[in-house]
Design a protein around this motif. Sequence first.
Motif, short mmCIF file in Angstrom:
data_model
loop_
_atom_site.label_atom_id
_atom_site.label_comp_id
_atom_site.label_asym_id
_atom_site.label_seq_id
_atom_site.Cartn_x
_atom_site.Cartn_y
_atom_site.Cartn_z
N ALA A 1 0.85 -1.19 0.00
CA ALA A 1 0.00 0.00 0.00
C ALA A 1 0.89 1.24 0.00
O ALA A 1 1.95 1.22 0.61
CB ALA A 1 -0.87 -0.01 1.26
N PRO A 2 0.48 2.32 -0.67
CA PRO A 2 -0.80 2.52 -1.35
C PRO A 2 -0.80 2.13 -2.82
O PRO A 2 -1.72 2.46 -3.54
CB PRO A 2 -1.01 4.04 -1.20
CG PRO A 2 0.37 4.60 -1.29
CD PRO A 2 1.29 3.56 -0.66
N PHE B 1 -2.64 -3.34 -2.82
CA PHE B 1 -2.95 -3.99 -1.54
C PHE B 1 -4.37 -4.56 -1.58
O PHE B 1 -5.17 -4.20 -2.45
CB PHE B 1 -2.79 -3.00 -0.38
CG PHE B 1 -3.63 -1.76 -0.47
CD1 PHE B 1 -3.27 -0.70 -1.29
CD2 PHE B 1 -4.80 -1.64 0.29
CE1 PHE B 1 -4.05 0.46 -1.37
CE2 PHE B 1 -5.58 -0.49 0.21
CZ PHE B 1 -5.20 0.56 -0.62
N THR C 1 -8.11 -5.12 -0.05
CA THR C 1 -9.11 -4.49 0.80
C THR C 1 -10.44 -5.20 0.58
O THR C 1 -10.57 -6.01 -0.34
CB THR C 1 -9.23 -2.98 0.49
OG1 THR C 1 -9.97 -2.35 1.53
CG2 THR C 1 -9.92 -2.74 -0.84
N GLY D 1 -5.34 0.03 -5.46
CA GLY D 1 -4.17 0.87 -5.29
C GLY D 1 -3.85 1.64 -6.55
O GLY D 1 -4.46 1.43 -7.60
#
Length: 122
Positions: free
Chosen positions: A20-21, A24, A26, A36
């Motif tokens: 991240a960023p 990644f 989520t 990202g």
Amino acid sequence: DLPSIQKRGYLIVGLSADYAPLEFHTTIDGQDTIVGADVAMAKNLASSMGVKLQLKEMQFDALIGALKTHKVDMIISGMSETPDREKQVTFSKPYLEERQVVLIRKSDAKKYHTIADFSNAK
Ligand code: ARG
């Protein structure tokens, strides 16, 4: 190459989604998703080629081998230029240079110049 990717209908981008960023994992709507800045860039690239995007996730250290053996079309994974990598693959121009700063108030500028100025020890 581009014609074979277009014939296939999707671009295969290799990445290690632990950075991240840039890339990644989520959860979106209850679904594990890779997101990202690199993913956004890969999506734009695929759409400009007129194809879908397929992300192929793997260990960071496996990426160059996967590129060399045609398991992925390209790597977009926050990867930097190194002499060893340069021997094995071809780099794009750099697309990201990190230059982040810590910000303090103007009124404090005369008091703090280095990290040491924030230390009890001095
Ligand atoms: N920029 C560093 C490198 O190229 C770290 C990149 C790590 N990227 C990742 N997706 N884990 O070695």
